[in-house]
Design a protein around this motif. Structure first.
Motif, PDB file in Angstrom:
ATOM      1  N   CYS A 102      -2.221  35.755 -69.811  1.00  0.00           N
ATOM      2  CA  CYS A 102      -2.240  37.173 -70.185  1.00  0.00           C
ATOM      3  C   CYS A 102      -3.084  37.404 -71.432  1.00  0.00           C
ATOM      4  CB  CYS A 102      -0.823  37.682 -70.396  1.00  0.00           C
ATOM      5  SG  CYS A 102       0.126  36.793 -71.667  1.00  0.00           S
ATOM      6  N   ALA A 103      -2.901  36.544 -72.443  1.00  0.00           N
ATOM      7  CA  ALA A 103      -3.646  36.697 -73.695  1.00  0.00           C
ATOM      8  C   ALA A 103      -5.142  36.493 -73.491  1.00  0.00           C
ATOM      9  CB  ALA A 103      -3.117  35.719 -74.736  1.00  0.00           C
TER      10      ALA A 103
ATOM     11  N   MET B 213       2.323  46.871 -70.144  1.00  0.00           N
ATOM     12  CA  MET B 213       1.847  45.697 -70.882  1.00  0.00           C
ATOM     13  C   MET B 213       2.872  44.586 -70.776  1.00  0.00           C
ATOM     14  SD  MET B 213       2.577  46.811 -74.856  1.00  0.00           S
ATOM     15  CE  MET B 213       1.908  48.455 -74.664  1.00  0.00           C
ATOM     16  N   ILE B 214       2.450  43.381 -71.072  1.00  0.00           N
ATOM     17  CA  ILE B 214       3.355  42.239 -71.087  1.00  0.00           C
ATOM     18  C   ILE B 214       4.386  42.409 -72.203  1.00  0.00           C
ATOM     19  CG2 ILE B 214       3.482  39.787 -71.710  1.00  0.00           C
ATOM     20  CD1 ILE B 214       2.607  40.033 -68.905  1.00  0.00           C
ATOM     21  N   SER B 215       5.647  42.242 -71.847  1.00  0.00           N
ATOM     22  CA  SER B 215       6.719  42.326 -72.838  1.00  0.00           C
ATOM     23  C   SER B 215       7.796  41.324 -72.452  1.00  0.00           C
ATOM     24  CB  SER B 215       7.303  43.740 -72.893  1.00  0.00           C
ATOM     25  OG  SER B 215       8.371  43.804 -73.823  1.00  0.00           O
ATOM     26  N   ILE B 216       8.006  40.309 -73.279  1.00  0.00           N
ATOM     27  CA  ILE B 216       8.958  39.249 -72.969  1.00  0.00           C
ATOM     28  C   ILE B 216      10.320  39.594 -73.563  1.00  0.00           C
ATOM     29  CG2 ILE B 216       9.447  36.793 -73.101  1.00  0.00           C
ATOM     30  CD1 ILE B 216       6.959  37.542 -71.478  1.00  0.00           C
ATOM     31  N   THR B 217      11.229  40.034 -72.712  1.00  0.00           N
ATOM     32  CA  THR B 217      12.601  40.304 -73.130  1.00  0.00           C
ATOM     33  C   THR B 217      13.545  39.189 -72.693  1.00  0.00           C
ATOM     34  OG1 THR B 217      12.985  41.593 -71.115  1.00  0.00           O
ATOM     35  CG2 THR B 217      12.236  42.794 -73.070  1.00  0.00           C
ATOM     36  N   ASP B 218      13.075  38.359 -71.762  1.00  0.00           N
ATOM     37  CA  ASP B 218      13.856  37.228 -71.254  1.00  0.00           C
ATOM     38  C   ASP B 218      12.949  36.006 -71.282  1.00  0.00           C
ATOM     39  OD1 ASP B 218      15.303  35.338 -69.899  1.00  0.00           O
ATOM     40  OD2 ASP B 218      15.708  36.575 -68.135  1.00  0.00           O
TER      41      ASP B 218
ATOM     42  N   PRO C 105      -8.873  42.322 -72.256  1.00  0.00           N
ATOM     43  CA  PRO C 105     -10.245  42.673 -72.669  1.00  0.00           C
ATOM     44  C   PRO C 105     -10.336  43.131 -74.128  1.00  0.00           C
ATOM     45  CG  PRO C 105      -9.309  44.437 -71.344  1.00  0.00           C
ATOM     46  CD  PRO C 105      -8.325  43.301 -71.287  1.00  0.00           C
ATOM     47  N   LYS C 106      -9.213  43.537 -74.705  1.00  0.00           N
ATOM     48  CA  LYS C 106      -9.203  43.999 -76.104  1.00  0.00           C
ATOM     49  C   LYS C 106      -8.735  42.906 -77.051  1.00  0.00           C
ATOM     50  CE  LYS C 106     -10.026  47.660 -77.081  1.00  0.00           C
ATOM     51  NZ  LYS C 106     -11.332  48.276 -77.403  1.00  0.00           N
ATOM     52  N   GLN C 107      -8.350  41.765 -76.495  1.00  0.00           N
ATOM     53  CA  GLN C 107      -7.852  40.630 -77.292  1.00  0.00           C
ATOM     54  C   GLN C 107      -6.723  41.067 -78.229  1.00  0.00           C
ATOM     55  OE1 GLN C 107     -11.548  39.098 -79.051  1.00  0.00           O
ATOM     56  NE2 GLN C 107     -11.602  37.529 -77.464  1.00  0.00           N
ATOM     57  N   CYS C 108      -5.838  41.896 -77.691  1.00  0.00           N
ATOM     58  CA  CYS C 108      -4.745  42.405 -78.515  1.00  0.00           C
ATOM     59  C   CYS C 108      -3.424  41.681 -78.236  1.00  0.00           C
ATOM     60  CB  CYS C 108      -4.581  43.912 -78.327  1.00  0.00           C
ATOM     61  SG  CYS C 108      -4.059  44.429 -76.684  1.00  0.00           S
TER      62      CYS C 108
ATOM     63  N   GLU D 196       5.658  29.047 -77.147  1.00  0.00           N
ATOM     64  CA  GLU D 196       4.845  30.223 -77.417  1.00  0.00           C
ATOM     65  C   GLU D 196       5.101  31.322 -76.384  1.00  0.00           C
ATOM     66  OE1 GLU D 196       3.922  27.635 -75.763  1.00  0.00           O
ATOM     67  OE2 GLU D 196       1.782  27.570 -75.314  1.00  0.00           O
ATOM     68  N   TYR D 197       5.043  32.566 -76.898  1.00  0.00           N
ATOM     69  CA  TYR D 197       5.239  33.750 -76.062  1.00  0.00           C
ATOM     70  C   TYR D 197       4.226  34.808 -76.484  1.00  0.00           C
ATOM     71  CZ  TYR D 197       9.685  31.514 -74.950  1.00  0.00           C
ATOM     72  OH  TYR D 197      10.635  30.626 -74.539  1.00  0.00           O
ATOM     73  N   PRO D 198       3.781  35.639 -75.543  1.00  0.00           N
ATOM     74  CA  PRO D 198       2.786  36.670 -75.883  1.00  0.00           C
ATOM     75  C   PRO D 198       3.409  37.833 -76.647  1.00  0.00           C
ATOM     76  CG  PRO D 198       3.449  36.858 -73.584  1.00  0.00           C
ATOM     77  CD  PRO D 198       4.124  35.620 -74.111  1.00  0.00           C
ATOM     78  N   VAL D 199       2.668  38.284 -77.646  1.00  0.00           N
ATOM     79  CA  VAL D 199       3.055  39.466 -78.423  1.00  0.00           C
ATOM     80  C   VAL D 199       1.877  40.433 -78.394  1.00  0.00           C
ATOM     81  CG1 VAL D 199       3.730  40.351 -80.680  1.00  0.00           C
ATOM     82  CG2 VAL D 199       4.606  38.134 -79.904  1.00  0.00           C
TER      83      VAL D 199
END
Length: 304
Positions: free
Chosen positions: A16-17, A1-6, A21-24, A35-38
């Motif tokens: 990505c958001a 999954m997308i994970s922003i560490t940098d 398909p699950k809008q999570c 803004e960053y994806p969580v």
């Protein structure tokens, strides 16, 4: 999954958001207004679509191809006055609308549109939305030295394309590559234009600038022009705050690149989003149909 560490590896395009398909995946703003994806890991199904849609993880190579250059100045003096440079975008948009198409660009969000940038700092917010009338194109004119919120624009582009309409999307290089990654390619009825982008300043800096302007002039202006040509034309870049929403309101404030604090920070590269300092999209051979930029040095090539 997308994970922003940098943070220097995320441009905030939200592809990505919107692809999830699950809008999570939610886009959340940090202290700088970027803004960053969580990801809600409990709802994630590990489909990998978010990673495939990320333009940073999947940067298109800068591969040489045939190119042509055009020098453009709009022949409508009103359009030219409202535009930062030559008004090329308006000409493109007029052609698409004349064909029954729709245009997506960045402008100030008003009224019900503000929900598109919910959570973004400041009272004046810039975001992507669509217009279908030539009379509404003025909302996209003039440069915005602040990152626009893409929001739901990518799915809206996709829906319009499905109906067979011609669609023009203009944005920063990262936003354009994000759109094409979201779509999984470039449909025949899609036109994409990017521009030579200096950087995306953090929204929190713009929010503080607006607060400062409000206190300085004693009135809450409705529009900020980052490149106002009304005083000096092409000769000098001015930032001004306007009383109304149109581009012809009373100038409440007007300062140049040496004296305005926002412009000084911008041109000194002090206020940019982290990824802008090592932009992976700054390429000569781009994936878009057209790249626009201000040709202020044209007289070096021809006095005519």
């Amino acid at each position: 999954m997308i994970s922003i560490t940098d943070k220097s590896k995320c441009c905030g395009c939200a592809a990505c958001a919107q692809k999830c398909p699950k809008q999570c995946i939610s886009m959340e703003y940090d202290a700088e207004g970027c803004e960053y994806p969580v990801v809600n890991a409990d709802q994630c199904i590990d489909c990998g679509l978010c990673e495939k849609a990320c333009p940073v993880l999947n940067v298109d190579k800068d591969e040489p191809k045939s190119q042509r250059a055009f020098l453009v100045q709009h022949n409508d003096q009103k359009v030219l006055a409202e535009s930062t440079s030559g008004g090329a975008f308006t000409a493109l948009a007029q052609a698409v609308i004349a064909n029954g198409g729709i245009v997506f660009g960045a402008g100030y969000l008003r009224g019900e549109q503000l929900v598109r940038a919910e959570g973004a700092p400041g009272r004046l917010k810039v975001g992507h939305f669509s217009v279908e009338s030539v009379d509404e194109l003025w909302r996209f004119r003039n440069s915005k030295y602040v990152q626009s919120v893409v929001g739901p624009a990518y799915p809206e582009v996709k829906q319009q394309l499905k109906t067979g309409r011609e669609v023009l999307f203009i944005g920063t290089p990262c936003q354009c590559e994000g759109l094409l990654r979201f779509l999984g390619g470039k449909p025949a009825n899609l036109r994409v234009a990017d521009f030579v982008c200096r950087a995306n300043p953090a929204r929190a800096v713009f929010a503080r600038q607006v607060e400062w302007l409000d206190a300085k002039v004693g009135v809450k202006g409705e529009t900020v022009l980052f490149r106002d040509k009304s005083r000096f034309g092409y000769r000098y870049s001015n930032m001004c705050e306007l009383e109304g929403e149109t581009l012809y309101g009373e100038r409440l404030y007007s300062e140049g690149v040496e004296t305005d604090p926002y412009l000084r920070a911008f041109f000194a590269d002090l206020s940019d989003r982290p990824i802008c300092y090592e932009c992976p999209f700054k390429k000569r051979y781009r994936v878009t149909d057209l790249t626009c930029w201000d040709f202020f040095d044209v007289y070096r090539l021809s006095k005519e």
